[in-house]
Design a protein around this motif. Structure first.
Motif, short mmCIF file in Angstrom:
data_model
loop_
_atom_site.label_atom_id
_atom_site.label_comp_id
_atom_site.label_asym_id
_atom_site.label_seq_id
_atom_site.Cartn_x
_atom_site.Cartn_y
_atom_site.Cartn_z
N GLU A 36 0.83 -1.21 0.00
CA GLU A 36 0.00 0.00 0.00
C GLU A 36 0.86 1.26 0.00
O GLU A 36 0.50 2.26 -0.64
CB GLU A 36 -0.96 -0.01 1.19
CG GLU A 36 -2.00 -1.12 1.15
CD GLU A 36 -2.90 -1.09 -0.08
OE1 GLU A 36 -3.04 -0.04 -0.73
OE2 GLU A 36 -3.47 -2.15 -0.42
N GLU A 39 1.81 1.81 -3.46
CA GLU A 39 0.69 2.39 -4.22
C GLU A 39 0.61 3.90 -3.95
O GLU A 39 0.33 4.68 -4.86
CB GLU A 39 -0.63 1.70 -3.85
CG GLU A 39 -0.70 0.28 -4.37
CD GLU A 39 -1.98 -0.45 -3.97
OE1 GLU A 39 -2.87 0.16 -3.36
OE2 GLU A 39 -2.06 -1.65 -4.27
N GLU A 66 -5.15 5.62 -0.32
CA GLU A 66 -3.92 4.84 -0.10
C GLU A 66 -3.41 5.03 1.32
O GLU A 66 -2.95 4.06 1.94
CB GLU A 66 -2.83 5.22 -1.12
CG GLU A 66 -3.19 4.96 -2.57
CD GLU A 66 -3.60 3.53 -2.88
OE1 GLU A 66 -3.37 2.61 -2.07
OE2 GLU A 66 -4.18 3.34 -3.97
N ASP A 69 -5.47 2.88 3.45
CA ASP A 69 -5.07 1.46 3.31
C ASP A 69 -3.86 1.16 4.19
O ASP A 69 -3.82 0.13 4.89
CB ASP A 69 -4.73 1.13 1.85
CG ASP A 69 -5.95 1.07 0.95
OD1 ASP A 69 -7.09 1.00 1.46
OD2 ASP A 69 -5.76 1.10 -0.29
#
Ligand SMILES: [Mg+2]
Length: 82
Positions: A36, A39, A66, A69
């Motif tokens: 994550e 990302e 993100e 997350d």
């Protein structure tokens, strides 16, 4: 109830409703945090400081997702480690 405890309770409920505890071990959570985080980095890769500022104006929600997350997996790891 403080905010972290409240969020942690919601995460446990979300996890348990999906029977995901079987996948939640420290290794999987640590891997997921890094995935994550990667990302999140993708949103900024190759952009200048000015480009990042422009990008954030149009894509702040995606970046926030993100970050959420990462926070969710981090809290899951803390839950597992008690
Ligand atoms: Mg993500």
């Amino acid at each position: 109830m403080n905010k972290i405890k409240e969020i942690t309770k919601k995460i446990k409920k979300f996890r348990d409703e999906r029977d995901w505890m079987q996948f939640h071990d420290p290794k999987n959570m640590a891997i997921s945090i890094i995935i994550e985080a990667s990302e999140l980095l993708e949103h900024f890769q190759w952009k200048t400081k000015e480009e990042v500022q422009q990008y954030l104006k149009a894509n702040k929600d995606e970046v926030k997702d993100e970050i959420a997350d990462i926070a969710m997996y981090l809290l899951n790891l803390l839950i597992i480690l008690d």
